[in-house]
Write a protein that holds these residues in place. Sequence first.
Motif, PDB file in Angstrom:
ATOM      1  N   ARG A 102       0.833  -1.214   0.000  1.00 53.88           N
ATOM      2  CA  ARG A 102       0.000   0.000   0.000  1.00 53.88           C
ATOM      3  C   ARG A 102       0.864   1.258   0.000  1.00 53.88           C
ATOM      4  N   ASN A 103       1.887   1.271   0.842  1.00 53.09           N
ATOM      5  CA  ASN A 103       2.731   2.463   0.957  1.00 53.09           C
ATOM      6  C   ASN A 103       3.616   2.688  -0.257  1.00 53.09           C
ATOM      7  N   TYR A 104       4.080   1.588  -0.841  1.00 48.79           N
ATOM      8  CA  TYR A 104       5.093   1.737  -1.886  1.00 48.79           C
ATOM      9  C   TYR A 104       4.505   1.702  -3.295  1.00 48.79           C
ATOM     10  N   GLN A 105       3.402   0.965  -3.492  1.00 46.42           N
ATOM     11  CA  GLN A 105       2.821   0.808  -4.838  1.00 46.42           C
ATOM     12  C   GLN A 105       3.876   0.318  -5.836  1.00 46.42           C
ATOM     13  N   PRO A 106       4.436  -0.874  -5.599  1.00 46.59           N
ATOM     14  CA  PRO A 106       5.530  -1.351  -6.454  1.00 46.59           C
ATOM     15  C   PRO A 106       5.050  -1.759  -7.853  1.00 46.59           C
ATOM     16  N   THR A 107       6.016  -1.910  -8.772  1.00 45.31           N
ATOM     17  CA  THR A 107       5.680  -2.379 -10.120  1.00 45.31           C
ATOM     18  C   THR A 107       5.341  -3.870 -10.094  1.00 45.31           C
ATOM     19  N   GLU A 108       5.967  -4.609  -9.200  1.00 41.19           N
ATOM     20  CA  GLU A 108       5.619  -6.015  -8.972  1.00 41.19           C
ATOM     21  C   GLU A 108       6.094  -6.407  -7.571  1.00 41.19           C
ATOM     22  N   VAL A 109       5.578  -7.544  -7.079  1.00 42.21           N
ATOM     23  CA  VAL A 109       6.011  -8.060  -5.777  1.00 42.21           C
ATOM     24  C   VAL A 109       6.686  -9.415  -6.012  1.00 42.21           C
ATOM     25  N   VAL A 110       7.861  -9.588  -5.395  1.00 47.25           N
ATOM     26  CA  VAL A 110       8.538 -10.884  -5.458  1.00 47.25           C
ATOM     27  C   VAL A 110       8.731 -11.373  -4.029  1.00 47.25           C
ATOM     28  N   LEU A 111       8.192 -12.572  -3.747  1.00 42.67           N
ATOM     29  CA  LEU A 111       8.313 -13.156  -2.402  1.00 42.67           C
ATOM     30  C   LEU A 111       9.357 -14.255  -2.430  1.00 42.67           C
ATOM     31  N   LEU A 112      10.366 -14.128  -1.587  1.00 43.43           N
ATOM     32  CA  LEU A 112      11.397 -15.159  -1.500  1.00 43.43           C
ATOM     33  C   LEU A 112      11.363 -15.716  -0.077  1.00 43.43           C
ATOM     34  N   ASP A 113      10.940 -16.976   0.025  1.00 47.25           N
ATOM     35  CA  ASP A 113      10.737 -17.617   1.326  1.00 47.25           C
ATOM     36  C   ASP A 113      11.929 -18.542   1.585  1.00 47.25           C
ATOM     37  N   LEU A 114      12.735 -18.208   2.598  1.00 51.39           N
ATOM     38  CA  LEU A 114      14.004 -18.916   2.809  1.00 51.39           C
ATOM     39  C   LEU A 114      13.862 -20.020   3.855  1.00 51.39           C
ATOM     40  N   HIS A 115      14.313 -21.215   3.498  1.00 52.59           N
ATOM     41  CA  HIS A 115      14.234 -22.363   4.407  1.00 52.59           C
ATOM     42  C   HIS A 115      15.558 -23.112   4.438  1.00 52.59           C
ATOM     43  N   THR A 116      15.683 -24.048   5.413  1.00 51.65           N
ATOM     44  CA  THR A 116      16.779 -25.019   5.429  1.00 51.65           C
ATOM     45  C   THR A 116      16.177 -26.380   5.750  1.00 51.65           C
ATOM     46  N   THR A 117      17.003 -27.429   5.642  1.00 50.26           N
ATOM     47  CA  THR A 117      16.467 -28.792   5.776  1.00 50.26           C
ATOM     48  C   THR A 117      17.157 -29.559   6.910  1.00 50.26           C
ATOM     49  N   SER A 118      16.477 -30.620   7.381  1.00 49.05           N
ATOM     50  CA  SER A 118      17.051 -31.435   8.462  1.00 49.05           C
ATOM     51  C   SER A 118      18.025 -32.467   7.904  1.00 49.05           C
ATOM     52  N   SER A 119      18.018 -32.644   6.576  1.00 55.29           N
ATOM     53  CA  SER A 119      18.976 -33.544   5.942  1.00 55.29           C
ATOM     54  C   SER A 119      20.068 -32.720   5.283  1.00 55.29           C
ATOM     55  N   THR A 120      21.167 -33.374   4.949  1.00 57.02           N
ATOM     56  CA  THR A 120      22.255 -32.640   4.304  1.00 57.02           C
ATOM     57  C   THR A 120      22.160 -32.838   2.786  1.00 57.02           C
ATOM     58  N   GLY A 121      23.076 -32.188   2.070  1.00 57.56           N
ATOM     59  CA  GLY A 121      23.232 -32.462   0.647  1.00 57.56           C
ATOM     60  C   GLY A 121      22.214 -31.774  -0.212  1.00 57.56           C
ATOM     61  N   GLY A 122      22.652 -30.797  -0.959  1.00 59.55           N
ATOM     62  CA  GLY A 122      21.765 -30.247  -1.972  1.00 59.55           C
ATOM     63  C   GLY A 122      20.936 -29.073  -1.525  1.00 59.55           C
ATOM     64  N   ILE A 123      20.810 -28.171  -2.442  1.00 56.37           N
ATOM     65  CA  ILE A 123      19.970 -26.997  -2.251  1.00 56.37           C
ATOM     66  C   ILE A 123      18.960 -27.025  -3.389  1.00 56.37           C
ATOM     67  N   PHE A 124      17.866 -26.361  -3.232  1.00 59.13           N
ATOM     68  CA  PHE A 124      16.921 -26.294  -4.355  1.00 59.13           C
ATOM     69  C   PHE A 124      15.908 -25.191  -4.143  1.00 59.13           C
ATOM     70  N   SER A 125      15.209 -24.875  -5.233  1.00 62.60           N
ATOM     71  CA  SER A 125      14.135 -23.900  -5.102  1.00 62.60           C
ATOM     72  C   SER A 125      12.831 -24.504  -5.611  1.00 62.60           C
ATOM     73  N   ILE A 126      11.757 -23.996  -5.041  1.00 58.95           N
ATOM     74  CA  ILE A 126      10.408 -24.406  -5.426  1.00 58.95           C
ATOM     75  C   ILE A 126       9.724 -23.139  -5.910  1.00 58.95           C
ATOM     76  N   ALA A 127       9.209 -23.184  -7.137  1.00 56.80           N
ATOM     77  CA  ALA A 127       8.562 -21.983  -7.664  1.00 56.80           C
ATOM     78  C   ALA A 127       7.067 -22.088  -7.499  1.00 56.80           C
ATOM     79  N   GLY A 128       6.423 -20.938  -7.366  1.00 61.94           N
ATOM     80  CA  GLY A 128       4.967 -20.902  -7.425  1.00 61.94           C
ATOM     81  C   GLY A 128       4.542 -21.481  -8.770  1.00 61.94           C
ATOM     82  N   ASP A 129       3.303 -21.970  -8.820  1.00 68.01           N
ATOM     83  CA  ASP A 129       2.868 -22.706 -10.003  1.00 68.01           C
ATOM     84  C   ASP A 129       2.456 -21.761 -11.141  1.00 68.01           C
TER      85      ASP A 129
END
Length: 312
Positions: free
Chosen positions: A119-146
């Motif tokens: 509301r305050n900024y009125q951006p041209t677009e919004v990008v949400l980046l949700d940062l997580h980590t895992t209980s297992s090791t090995g590998g990073i990855f991203s999940i995109a919105g559908d």
Amino acid sequence: MVSRHFLGRYLGQEKGPLLVAIGAMHGNEPAGVKGIELILKMLEVEPITHPEFIFRGRFIGILGNPVAYQRRMRFIDVDMNRHWQVSRIRQQIQQPEQPKLVEERAILNVLHLIHEEIRNYQPTEVVLLDLHTTSSTGGIFSIAGDDPTSQNLAVELPAPVILGLADELKGTLLQYVKSIKLDVPVRTISFEAGHHTDPLSVNRCIAALTCCMRAIGCVGQNDVESQHMRVLLDQAEGLPKLTRLVYRHSIRPEDQFVMQPNYSNFKIIRQGEIIAHDSKGAVPSPFDGRILLPLYQKQGDDGFFIVQDIPV
Ligand SMILES: [Zn+2]
């Protein structure tokens, strides 16, 4: 009063997108919060070291679940990233009293912050980046919105992209954002930065944030420290660029599910391989593929996932 969820804000000199980064939606995943705090500091000093530095847009950092974060627990009452149900949230927004569950309050607070910022900024677009980590090791990855625009953005991060997972996990922020109508275009990505306690997971969160800022045009190609990119590239080496989810093994506490040791993200598994045990006995893999998110922590409804490579 400043919200307990608010980590900081960077105001660009030029109008552009609003990048919203969320850390610790799961309280036992501190790397995202540390990454956001550090990138805010880096952005503060960037114009001093590089006077020509221009930031297009606005960046805001949000702590998803401060109560669970303080106690280093995945959640207090319910898993916050499985609890973004549109109808319930709509109802709770109308009610004068606060919801009873910790995570339901946290969701309303996070939404309030994001909506205020839009509301305050009125951006041209919004990008949400949700940062997580895992209980297992090995590998990073991203999940995109559908949606194709989110998927195109996810491919910009030097990490495997998992297709189909955003649809399979119910009640995630990604799903919520897809189901509501905002007056502005929105893209959403979740990024898994490595093991919960690996110090390099913080660097990988910084690299993901930097990559994202570049991809959406907030900063130029050579702005902001690039050393963190190395840790992202190192971790992604040898991993498939694009994979699709083929199986999710959901569990309940009474299943007494226990993973076999030594599985890590993207490890190749064969159909019939015994990868866990539960109250009924051995749990064989129903498919050939790669294992993802094998559960090595007490809390959670997902035992493991299986993905298969998509040739690119
Ligand atoms: Zn998480």
